[in-house]
Design an enzyme around this catalytic site. Structure first.
Site, PDB file in Angstrom:
ATOM      1  CB  VAL A  63      70.626  50.289 -40.274  1.00 36.84           C
ATOM      2  CG1 VAL A  63      72.437  50.313 -40.316  1.00 36.84           C
ATOM      3  CG2 VAL A  63      69.560  51.774 -39.608  1.00 36.84           C
ATOM      4  CG  ASN A  89      73.724  48.356 -30.573  1.00 37.36           C
ATOM      5  OD1 ASN A  89      73.514  48.262 -29.513  1.00 37.36           O
ATOM      6  ND2 ASN A  89      74.269  49.446 -31.844  1.00 37.36           N
ATOM      7  CE1 TYR A 154      64.184  53.849 -28.983  1.00 35.73           C
ATOM      8  CE2 TYR A 154      63.446  53.090 -26.680  1.00 35.73           C
ATOM      9  CZ  TYR A 154      64.587  53.199 -27.193  1.00 35.73           C
ATOM     10  OH  TYR A 154      65.434  52.782 -26.989  1.00 35.73           O
ATOM     11  CB  SER A 157      60.038  50.579 -32.581  1.00 29.77           C
ATOM     12  OG  SER A 157      61.443  50.885 -31.293  1.00 29.77           O
TER      13      SER A 157
HETATM   14  N1  LIG Z   1      71.005  54.032 -23.874  1.00 30.69           N
HETATM   15  C1  LIG Z   1      70.054  53.683 -23.362  1.00 30.69           C
HETATM   16  O1  LIG Z   1      69.545  53.728 -22.963  1.00 30.69           O
HETATM   17  C2  LIG Z   1      69.391  52.263 -23.620  1.00 30.69           C
HETATM   18  C3  LIG Z   1      68.228  51.671 -23.536  1.00 30.69           C
HETATM   19  C4  LIG Z   1      67.398  50.488 -23.892  1.00 30.69           C
HETATM   20  C5  LIG Z   1      68.366  50.264 -25.904  1.00 30.69           C
HETATM   21  N2  LIG Z   1      68.909  51.289 -26.147  1.00 30.69           N
HETATM   22  C6  LIG Z   1      69.032  50.776 -27.836  1.00 30.69           C
HETATM   23  O2  LIG Z   1      70.567  50.548 -27.861  1.00 30.69           O
HETATM   24  C7  LIG Z   1      70.741  50.333 -29.033  1.00 30.69           C
HETATM   25  C8  LIG Z   1      72.220  51.821 -29.373  1.00 30.69           C
HETATM   26  O3  LIG Z   1      72.102  52.918 -28.881  1.00 30.69           O
HETATM   27  P1  LIG Z   1      73.035  52.986 -27.958  1.00 30.69           P
HETATM   28  O4  LIG Z   1      72.097  53.875 -26.533  1.00 30.69           O
HETATM   29  O5  LIG Z   1      74.402  52.991 -27.610  1.00 30.69           O
HETATM   30  O6  LIG Z   1      72.671  55.078 -28.769  1.00 30.69           O
HETATM   31  P2  LIG Z   1      73.777  55.697 -29.255  1.00 30.69           P
HETATM   32  O7  LIG Z   1      75.073  56.262 -28.724  1.00 30.69           O
HETATM   33  O8  LIG Z   1      72.850  57.003 -29.657  1.00 30.69           O
HETATM   34  O9  LIG Z   1      73.803  55.053 -30.124  1.00 30.69           O
HETATM   35  C9  LIG Z   1      72.932  54.735 -31.314  1.00 30.69           C
HETATM   36  C10 LIG Z   1      73.888  54.447 -32.831  1.00 30.69           C
HETATM   37  O10 LIG Z   1      72.995  53.373 -33.900  1.00 30.69           O
HETATM   38  C11 LIG Z   1      73.525  54.535 -34.981  1.00 30.69           C
HETATM   39  N3  LIG Z   1      72.267  54.879 -35.855  1.00 30.69           N
HETATM   40  C12 LIG Z   1      71.454  54.831 -35.876  1.00 30.69           C
HETATM   41  N4  LIG Z   1      70.773  55.550 -36.217  1.00 30.69           N
HETATM   42  C13 LIG Z   1      71.334  54.836 -37.425  1.00 30.69           C
HETATM   43  C14 LIG Z   1      70.851  54.384 -39.091  1.00 30.69           C
HETATM   44  N5  LIG Z   1      69.825  54.998 -39.404  1.00 30.69           N
HETATM   45  N6  LIG Z   1      71.582  53.940 -40.171  1.00 30.69           N
HETATM   46  C15 LIG Z   1      73.257  53.947 -39.034  1.00 30.69           C
HETATM   47  N7  LIG Z   1      73.473  54.106 -37.916  1.00 30.69           N
HETATM   48  C16 LIG Z   1      72.310  53.984 -37.103  1.00 30.69           C
HETATM   49  C17 LIG Z   1      74.130  55.511 -34.566  1.00 30.69           C
HETATM   50  O11 LIG Z   1      75.044  55.629 -36.176  1.00 30.69           O
HETATM   51  P3  LIG Z   1      75.597  56.847 -36.152  1.00 30.69           P
HETATM   52  O12 LIG Z   1      75.430  57.915 -35.184  1.00 30.69           O
HETATM   53  O13 LIG Z   1      76.820  56.941 -36.709  1.00 30.69           O
HETATM   54  O14 LIG Z   1      74.528  57.317 -37.965  1.00 30.69           O
HETATM   55  C18 LIG Z   1      75.077  54.739 -33.179  1.00 30.69           C
HETATM   56  O15 LIG Z   1      76.007  53.504 -33.609  1.00 30.69           O
HETATM   57  C19 LIG Z   1      70.052  51.308 -29.411  1.00 30.69           C
HETATM   58  O16 LIG Z   1      68.897  50.199 -30.909  1.00 30.69           O
HETATM   59  C20 LIG Z   1      68.645  51.978 -28.627  1.00 30.69           C
HETATM   60  O17 LIG Z   1      67.656  51.683 -29.043  1.00 30.69           O
HETATM   61  C21 LIG Z   1      69.615  51.811 -25.731  1.00 30.69           C
END
Ligand SMILES: NC(=O)c1ccc[n+]([C@@H]2O[C@H](COP(=O)([O-])OP(=O)(O)OC[C@H]3O[C@@H](n4cnc5c(N)ncnc54)[C@H](OP(=O)(O)O)[C@@H]3O)[C@@H](O)[C@H]2O)c1
Length: 249
Positions: A63, A89, A154, A157
């Site tokens: 992305v 996401n 972070y 962003s």
């Molecule tokens: N977990 C938390 O505590 C938390 C809290 C607040 C907000 N969030 C937000 O929730 C969202 C999802 O995160 P998550 O916690 O589910 O983490 P995660 O398990 O690390 O998942 C992140 C996802 O983003 C994708 N991604 C990252 N960089 C990418 C790129 N350049 N191109 C395409 N896909 C990309 C990854 O896909 P690939 O690995 O296949 O590239 C993966 O599917 C994020 O925006 C994060 O900031 C998470």
């Protein structure tokens, strides 16, 4: 909350919150588009969606790449001829001090993935969402409001993403398109591991008022609600689900 006949695009659908959300949409009858880079993980989510009789379109894409973003929208329209819901996401986290000398590189990487991609996908998807009177849900974070130490890029962003979402909500409202934000607190996913931090939120000992950490499905449920007609009067909102983390900030 049926999403039968709806086309839903989820970025970062290979893991964590995005994976859970995509599976929930498939369960509710949506045609789901999965975007991510990790093919093994994408395959697993595809299989999980298929258990509900839905075979997702999988787009392996980065992305943070402008051409990939165009391909994501073009391939979606080529396959389904419309788009009803865009869930931005995909996101990454990195830790590091402002004084360490690496902050500029970290800032560029994070902003490209967490913010620029959303700006671009929003602009590319908007004409199709206007046709369907669809909507966008952006996944931000409590980090857009509170500061995590050593995570300046972070946090910046996520504040930017939330603000961009409000601007999108205002502009697209006149075309009947809603834009909302979900801001999770800590959620059990691979986010720390993917950030190069070999820990879980249990190790970090993060404090929430309810003394618990969320599972990805809890955030997925909120995303589905905001994307559904039940939320037809909701736009420009920032829906916090953080187990009370922000109450003490
Ligand atoms: N977990 C938390 O505590 C938390 C809290 C607040 C907000 N969030 C937000 O929730 C969202 C999802 O995160 P998550 O916690 O589910 O983490 P995660 O398990 O690390 O998942 C992140 C996802 O983003 C994708 N991604 C990252 N960089 C990418 C790129 N350049 N191109 C395409 N896909 C990309 C990854 O896909 P690939 O690995 O296949 O590239 C993966 O599917 C994020 O925006 C994060 O900031 C998470």
């Amino acid at each position: 909350m049926s999403f039968k006949d709806k086309v839903v695009l989820v970025t970062g659908a290979s893991s964590g919150i995005g994976a859970a959300t995509a599976i929930l949409f498939a369960k509710e009858g949506a045609d789901v588009v999965l975007v991510g880079r990790n093919e093994t993980k994408l395959k697993k989510v595809t299989q999980d969606c298929a258990t509900f009789g839905k075979h997702p379109l999988v787009i392996k894409a980065d992305v943070s790449d402008d051409d990939d973003n165009r391909r994501i929208i073009n391939d979606t329209i080529a396959k389904f001829n419309k788009l009803d819901v865009l869930v931005n996401n995909a996101g990454i986290s990195r830790m590091g001090p402002i004084l360490g000398g690496q902050i500029t590189e970290q800032y560029d990487e994070i902003m490209k993935t967490n913010v620029r991609s959303v700006v671009r996908l929003t602009s590319l998807a908007a004409p199709y969402l206007i046709k369907t009177k669809g909507n966008i849900v952006n996944v931000s974070s409590v980090a857009g409001r509170a500061i995590f130490d050593q995570s300046a890029a972070y946090c910046t962003s996520k504040a930017a993403l939330t603000h961009f979402s409000r601007a999108s909500a205002l502009e697209l409202a006149r075309h009947g398109v809603r834009v909302n934000v979900v801001s999770p607190g800590p959620v059990y996913t691979d986010i720390l591991i993917n950030a190069g931090i070999p820990m879980t939120f249990d190790d970090v000992n993060i404090k929430t008022a309810l003394n618990r950490i969320s599972n990805p499905e809890e955030i997925g449920d909120i995303i589905l609600f905001l994307a559904s007609d039940k939320a037809k009067g909701i736009t420009g909102s920032d829906y916090v689900s953080d187990n009370g983390y922000l109450t003490s900030k």
